[in-house]
Design a protein around this motif. Structure first.
Motif: not given
Length: 126
Positions: A85, A87-88, A90-92, A106, A108, A121, A124-125
């Motif tokens: 996974a 992340h960048k 607000d997206s995974l 993916r 958002q 985000c 979440c990570v």
């Protein structure tokens, strides 16, 4: 509903969008000659028509649901061997590879109250 919530069953993040990579039909996993990039399109789902949520259960299952429909779901047992996974913002992006088959999807993450989508985000990570 807040974008991040604690529930008896684990943690839940509200999502704005979800996209699943759908490979093109063709030989060798739809890759063009001379490239390692898979060929296909992204099938996108928005949060309209039902809550779009990413859930991490107490039993270490990751579930992506839209209303009552499960769009993605798998056990995270030994996931370090087959799931990546990234992340960048607000997206995974999730990439899973088992045997010779790979899947990508993916999401958002939605903002929550005073928290931006990026902050949600990051939580979440963790």
């Amino acid at each position: 509903m807040a974008a991040v919530s604690e529930q008896r069953s684990g943690r839940v993040w509200q999502l704005l969008r979800y996209g699943r990579f759908v490979p093109s039909d063709g030989p060798e996993n739809s890759r063009k000659e001379g490239t390692s990039k898979p060929q296909g399109t992204w099938k996108l789902f928005g949060s309209d028509g039902g809550d779009l949520n990413l859930s991490l259960t107490e039993t270490n299952h990751l579930l992506l649901t839209k209303g009552a429909e499960v769009l993605e779901g798998f056990s995270l047992l030994n996931a370090q061997q087959w799931l990546k996974a990234v992340h960048k913002g607000d997206s995974l992006l999730f990439v899973s590879k088992l045997s010779n088959e790979s899947r990508m999807f993916r999401v958002q993450v939605a903002p929550s109250g005073e928290q931006s989508g990026i902050d949600c985000c990051v939580s979440c990570v963790k």
